[in-house]
Every structure is written in C-alpha cells, then in structure tokens.
Design an enzyme around this catalytic site. Structure first.
Site, PDB file in Angstrom:
ATOM      1  CB  ILE A  12      -1.112   0.369   0.794  1.00 36.66           C
ATOM      2  CG1 ILE A  12      -2.460  -1.182   1.500  1.00 36.66           C
ATOM      3  CG2 ILE A  12      -1.706   1.226   1.275  1.00 36.66           C
ATOM      4  CD1 ILE A  12      -2.660  -1.545   0.206  1.00 36.66           C
ATOM      5  CB  THR A  83      -1.816  -3.963  11.615  1.00 42.78           C
ATOM      6  OG1 THR A  83      -2.805  -4.432   9.823  1.00 42.78           O
ATOM      7  CG2 THR A  83      -1.832  -2.763  11.870  1.00 42.78           C
ATOM      8  NE  ARG A 151     -13.382   1.584   1.922  1.00 44.61           N
ATOM      9  CZ  ARG A 151     -15.002   2.511   1.441  1.00 44.61           C
ATOM     10  NH1 ARG A 151     -15.002   2.912   0.401  1.00 44.61           N
ATOM     11  NH2 ARG A 151     -15.770   1.685   2.286  1.00 44.61           N
ATOM     12  CB  VAL A 152      -5.716  -0.920  -3.119  1.00 45.80           C
ATOM     13  CG1 VAL A 152      -6.671   0.368  -3.541  1.00 45.80           C
ATOM     14  CG2 VAL A 152      -4.902  -1.125  -2.667  1.00 45.80           C
ATOM     15  CE  LYS A 203      -9.493  -2.829   5.038  1.00 48.77           C
ATOM     16  NZ  LYS A 203      -8.530  -2.794   3.969  1.00 48.77           N
ATOM     17  CG  ASN A 207     -11.424  -6.608   4.624  1.00 47.01           C
ATOM     18  OD1 ASN A 207     -11.261  -6.470   2.973  1.00 47.01           O
ATOM     19  ND2 ASN A 207      -9.525  -6.551   4.368  1.00 47.01           N
ATOM     20  NE  ARG A 210     -13.786 -10.285  -1.535  1.00 43.48           N
ATOM     21  CZ  ARG A 210     -14.310 -10.712  -2.453  1.00 43.48           C
ATOM     22  NH1 ARG A 210     -15.558 -10.031  -2.828  1.00 43.48           N
ATOM     23  NH2 ARG A 210     -13.830 -11.043  -3.975  1.00 43.48           N
ATOM     24  CB  CYS A 257      -7.262  -7.983   3.881  1.00 44.66           C
ATOM     25  SG  CYS A 257      -5.563  -7.317   2.683  1.00 44.66           S
ATOM     26  CE  LYS A 314      -6.176 -11.351  -4.807  1.00 45.83           C
ATOM     27  NZ  LYS A 314      -7.612 -10.449  -4.820  1.00 45.83           N
ATOM     28  NE  ARG A 321       3.466 -11.326   1.419  1.00 46.65           N
ATOM     29  CZ  ARG A 321       2.948 -10.177   1.988  1.00 46.65           C
ATOM     30  NH1 ARG A 321       3.865  -8.985   2.530  1.00 46.65           N
ATOM     31  NH2 ARG A 321       2.324  -9.179   1.477  1.00 46.65           N
TER      32      ARG A 321
HETATM   33  N1  SAJ Z   1     -12.303 -15.706  -1.994  1.00 47.92           N
HETATM   34  C1  SAJ Z   1     -13.182 -17.409  -1.376  1.00 47.92           C
HETATM   35  N2  SAJ Z   1     -13.710 -16.859  -2.624  1.00 47.92           N
HETATM   36  C2  SAJ Z   1     -14.211 -15.944  -2.596  1.00 47.92           C
HETATM   37  C3  SAJ Z   1     -13.790 -14.555  -2.812  1.00 47.92           C
HETATM   38  C4  SAJ Z   1     -12.284 -14.542  -2.544  1.00 47.92           C
HETATM   39  O1  SAJ Z   1     -12.339 -17.960  -1.832  1.00 47.92           O
HETATM   40  O2  SAJ Z   1     -15.326 -15.544  -3.104  1.00 47.92           O
HETATM   41  C5  SAJ Z   1     -10.595 -16.138  -1.226  1.00 47.92           C
HETATM   42  C6  SAJ Z   1      -9.012 -15.707  -2.018  1.00 47.92           C
HETATM   43  O3  SAJ Z   1      -8.822 -16.797  -3.168  1.00 47.92           O
HETATM   44  C7  SAJ Z   1      -8.780 -15.382  -1.372  1.00 47.92           C
HETATM   45  C8  SAJ Z   1      -9.219 -14.922  -0.722  1.00 47.92           C
HETATM   46  O4  SAJ Z   1     -11.190 -14.414  -0.689  1.00 47.92           O
HETATM   47  O5  SAJ Z   1      -7.612 -16.123  -1.237  1.00 47.92           O
HETATM   48  C9  SAJ Z   1      -8.947 -13.352  -0.093  1.00 47.92           C
HETATM   49  O6  SAJ Z   1      -9.104 -12.576  -1.435  1.00 47.92           O
HETATM   50  P1  SAJ Z   1      -9.711 -11.552  -1.955  1.00 47.92           P
HETATM   51  O7  SAJ Z   1     -10.172 -11.414  -3.082  1.00 47.92           O
HETATM   52  O8  SAJ Z   1     -11.477 -10.983  -1.786  1.00 47.92           O
HETATM   53  O9  SAJ Z   1      -9.537  -9.869  -0.998  1.00 47.92           O
HETATM   54  P2  SAJ Z   1      -8.102  -9.686  -0.975  1.00 47.92           P
HETATM   55  O10 SAJ Z   1      -7.904 -10.290   0.626  1.00 47.92           O
HETATM   56  O11 SAJ Z   1      -6.917 -10.010  -2.094  1.00 47.92           O
HETATM   57  O12 SAJ Z   1      -8.221  -8.041  -0.818  1.00 47.92           O
HETATM   58  C10 SAJ Z   1      -9.253  -7.201   0.303  1.00 47.92           C
HETATM   59  C11 SAJ Z   1     -10.318  -7.031  -0.669  1.00 47.92           C
HETATM   60  N3  SAJ Z   1     -11.540  -6.212   0.513  1.00 47.92           N
HETATM   61  C12 SAJ Z   1     -12.467  -6.915  -0.037  1.00 47.92           C
HETATM   62  O13 SAJ Z   1     -12.856  -6.959  -1.688  1.00 47.92           O
HETATM   63  C13 SAJ Z   1     -13.729  -6.380   1.394  1.00 47.92           C
HETATM   64  C14 SAJ Z   1      -9.345  -5.207  -0.176  1.00 47.92           C
HETATM   65  O14 SAJ Z   1     -11.117  -4.119  -1.381  1.00 47.92           O
HETATM   66  C15 SAJ Z   1      -9.519  -4.613   0.552  1.00 47.92           C
HETATM   67  O15 SAJ Z   1      -8.239  -3.570   0.456  1.00 47.92           O
HETATM   68  C16 SAJ Z   1      -7.625  -5.782   0.859  1.00 47.92           C
HETATM   69  O16 SAJ Z   1      -8.566  -6.653   1.264  1.00 47.92           O
HETATM   70  C17 SAJ Z   1      -7.154  -5.206   2.488  1.00 47.92           C
HETATM   71  O17 SAJ Z   1      -6.239  -4.931   2.279  1.00 47.92           O
HETATM   72  O18 SAJ Z   1      -8.088  -5.333   3.232  1.00 47.92           O
END
Ligand code: SAJ
Length: 424
Positions: A12, A83, A151-152, A203, A207, A210, A257, A314, A321
């Site tokens: 970030i 964090t 939030r990226v 924030k 997450n 999700r 996250c 992903k 990590r």
């Molecule tokens: N995943 C699933 N099923 C899904 C979606 C994701 O199993 O339907 C898994 C992915 O494979 C991965 C994990 O979840 O292992 C997280 O991936 P992600 O694409 O959902 O999110 P991150 O961790 O790359 O980024 C998230 C994002 N948060 C949200 O979409 C609410 C991003 O916008 C945040 O800025 C980031 O966390 C952060 O830095 O907090």
C-alpha cells in the site's frame, strides 16, 4: 501540504507514495528495510503489481519520490505499515507503534498524521494519539490526526487507489477535512468523512463481510459434496435472485486482510462476535478439507504424487504469504503424500518450486489451488501423457472440465461429488 512522508513501502505504502509523487507532491518514502529503500531509489519494484512499475519509475525519475530508512520533517505523515496477527489472534500493532514513535521528533504544529494501516477500532484515538502527543503538540489543537483505511484489491492496486471511494475518519472535523482535501488531489472516487473509530470499523467490517460470505459458500460446498450436487450450480442459479449475492467456495481464505481483520473485531468484543469467529474457523478449515479430499482421490499405487498448481493466495498475483496452499501442503505432508509445485507467478516461497514438466512427471493427481489465468491454456493431453494416473481436483472450478474428461481425466471439484442428480 506539499511534503509527504510515507512510512512503510509495502503493497500500500509504495503505490500511495508513487501516486502522490506523480501528482506533484515531494514524497519521502520510509522503510526499515535498507534493501527495499535501495530498490525503490533505483526505480525498481519489490513486488509484482500491474501498472506499478510505470508509476514508481515516473515518480523516482521526476525527483519527487525518494526513499530512506529514517523519516524527516514533512507536512503530512502517512503510516502504511503492516498490522499482522499475533499467535493468539490479536492485532500486532508493534509496527504502528514504532512508525508513530519514529516521527515524534519530526512533528511540527499544523502537521497532519494519517493512519492507513487496517487497525482494530479505537487504535487511532487510544494508541496513535498518545504517542504523537509525546511531541508536546496536542491532537485537535495544532496537530491533525485521521484514519484513512486503504481499500484496494491486490492485482488492481493502482486503478483502485485512484478510483475507489474513500472513508476518512478524523479525531475531529478539522482533521477529517484536512485529510479529505489531501486525498482529493489524487483520488477520483468520492470521499466520505466520519470519526476515526467508525472509519476503523468500516474497514474491518468490509473484509469481515467478505470473509463471512465466503465461509457460507465453503459450508455450502461441503454440504453439496455430502448430498451429491454442485455448489457452483447452486450459487450460479441462486445469484439470479435480485437480492442474493452468494460468494464462491475455495481452498481457503488467504492474504493479509480477510484472514486477519475479522479477528480485530473478535478481539474487541469476543462474546458478541460469534458468527465472525465461526466464519474464520470455517475458512481456516478448508485447506485440510482439500488435503483430505486429495487423500481420498489418490489411487492405490506405491508412493502417490500430487502436482499442485498455483500457490499464491489467489489467482494472477505473486503473493504467497498466508496462502491456503501452505496449509494444504502441510496436510499432504501429515498424510505422507509427496507433491511437486508449479506456479508461474510466485518467486518467493518457503518450499521448492518445480518447472511445469517436472511437476506433472509421474504424478497421480493434479490439484488446482490458485486460479492463475495461464492455467486455462494447459493442455490436458500433453499433461496427461506425463502423469501416471489422470486425476484432477479443481478447488476453484476454474478449468474446462469437459475438455479434461475428453482427455481421459477423472475430474473432481471442491463443492461437488459424483452427481446424483436425476437419480431416477
Ligand atoms: N476468496 C474466496 N471466495 C470468493 C472471494 C475470495 O475463496 O468468493 C478468497 C481468495 O481466493 C483469497 C481470499 O479470499 O484467498 C481473499 O481474496 P480477495 O480477493 O477477496 O481479497 P484480498 O485479500 O486480496 O483484498 C481484500 C479486499 N477487500 C474486499 O474486497 C472487501 C480489498 O478491497 C482490501 O483493500 C484488502 O482486502 C485489504 O487490504 O484489506
């Protein structure tokens, strides 16, 4: 507010520093890692991220971005340090504390300090402000302090840094408005202001939302496996409802996250955050579920071997990590199952990586863990020729199963078990 000091040059901090620098700000990027500082000063990249190289080299070449290991005086201090979680699932705020302490000698009247790191609700007012006030300045009268969570999405960082809406929480209205005016110089999205603790909760709940939804999908996946239907079809069809948005199951939730932030809510209110904690445990249990499914699919051959495709947390990123792949591999080792790993993106991994041919050679089962786009172009015929037994387990329902079946593969997916549909 022209001089910015950005603390932390990670996923970030570096993109943020570079974007401000290319918009005319004088930016000093600070990191405790001297190798990283050197890499940035040479306009190079420590991570793989679309568009980042162009922005960082433009920022460095313009002379507006410089990196160092120590902070200096500035108008704005922006803290973007990790964090992580402690072993007992609490927020490890030690990087925030040391970043805040490091700027105390440089703080001057009128400065704005912004915490971007995702933090448990209350961190800005209860932890950050008391440290900053060691400077002799008083937050709220002469020192501006705000929380502006990033939030990226990794893989789309540059685009989302500019285009996403932002929520900014101030310790008072003046702080929130000052931070808003700053981000307006580089952000195209709308900026909403609130208080600091609300912004922190916004924030972590994004997450958490999700993570909880993915846990629901993962639970559905296991239910569908047990009754012999496809979770993927259930989700696709349920999502045709105008008010339903089921998420997708997978081999586990990784990254820094989703697998971390929900614990910040649990830490605050353990008795109340029940669904949140259960969802975390559900998602953390998926890698072992995958390992158990692999063990159940392997043929009765001597020394069976698994070819693991993709180990980043992903698809289409190089970040492994906290990847669920690590726990899947641990589950295979516990079951004494041999494996080889192929990943076209990941360079830095705690286990040996193999070339494509080597990974498949003599294998009895291919397991797709990360859904890298390149894997769509793998040809099952060429792969099958190198394998001992043609079995595929697709944990993301990503590959063309019909095609793999046509080339002699026994195809399985997470969230599915052999069809019992239309049993009569
Ligand atoms: N995943 C699933 N099923 C899904 C979606 C994701 O199993 O339907 C898994 C992915 O494979 C991965 C994990 O979840 O292992 C997280 O991936 P992600 O694409 O959902 O999110 P991150 O961790 O790359 O980024 C998230 C994002 N948060 C949200 O979409 C609410 C991003 O916008 C945040 O800025 C980031 O966390 C952060 O830095 O907090």
């Amino acid at each position: 507010m022209k001089r910015l000091c950005v603390l932390g040059l990670g996923y970030i901090g570096l993109p943020t520093a570079a974007i401000f620098a290319t918009n005319g700000f004088e930016v000093l990027g600070v990191d405790i890692n001297p190798r990283l500082v050197d890499t940035v000063n040479r306009g190079r990249l420590p991570i793989e991220e679309p568009g980042l190289k162009t922005v960082v080299s433009a920022a460095v070449n313009s002379g507006n971005l410089r990196a160092a290991t120590q902070p200096a005086e500035a108008d704005v201090f922006l803290i973007a340090v990790p964090t992580p979680l402690t072993h007992d699932k609490k927020a490890d705020l030690s990087y925030v504390i040391s970043a805040a302490e490091s700027i105390v000698p440089s703080l001057r009247r009128g400065n704005l300090v912004i915490l971007e790191s995702t933090s448990p609700p209350g961190t800005t007012t209860d932890l950050l402000v008391p440290i900053l006030e060691r400077s002799g300045l008083k937050a709220g009268s002469g020192l501006l302090v705000a929380h502006s969570p990033e939030r990226v999405l990794p893989g789309r960082i540059i685009k989302e840094l500019i285009q996403n809406d932002r929520v900014i929480g101030g310790i008072d209205r003046e702080s929130a408005e000052a931070a808003k005016a700053l981000y307006q110089k580089v952000c195209e999205g709308q900026i909403f202001t609130t208080d600091a603790t609300t912004a922190e909760m916004v924030k972590v709940m994004e997450n958490t939302y999700r993570d909880v939804n993915i846990a629901l999908a993962n639970e559905l996946a296991k239910i569908c496996e047990s009754i012999g239907i496809s979770a993927w079809e259930v989700i696709r069809l349920a999502n045709r409802h105008p008010r339903v948005n089921l998420h997708w199951p997978g081999p586990g939730v990784g990254g820094h996250c989703l697998a971390v932030d929900p614990w910040f809510v649990v830490e605050k209110t353990p008795d109340l955050a029940q669904i949140i904690a259960l969802s975390r445990r559900t998602n953390d249990g998926m890698p072992d579920h995958v390992a158990a499914r692999i063990a159940g699919l392997l043929p009765a051959v001597p020394n069976p071997k698994v070819a693991v495709l993709g180990v980043s947390y992903k698809g289409n990123i190089d970040d492994a990590r906290e990847s669920p792949a690590l726990a899947i591999l641990a589950g295979l080792r516990r079951r004494e199952i041999a494996y080889a790993i192929y990943d076209p993106h990941v360079r830095d991994f705690e286990h040996d990586l193999s070339g494509l041919t080597e990974a498949f050679s003599g294998a009895d089962c291919v397991v797709l863990v990360a859904d890298h786009e390149e894997f769509r172009f793998l040809h099952p015929q060429q792969i099958g020729q190198r394998m001992r037994t043609r079995i595929l387990l697709d944990t993301r329902h990503f590959l063309d199963h019909q095609l793999w079946r046509e080339h002699g593969f026994e195809v399985h997916a997470l969230g599915e078990s052999p069809r019992k549909a239309y049993p009569r």
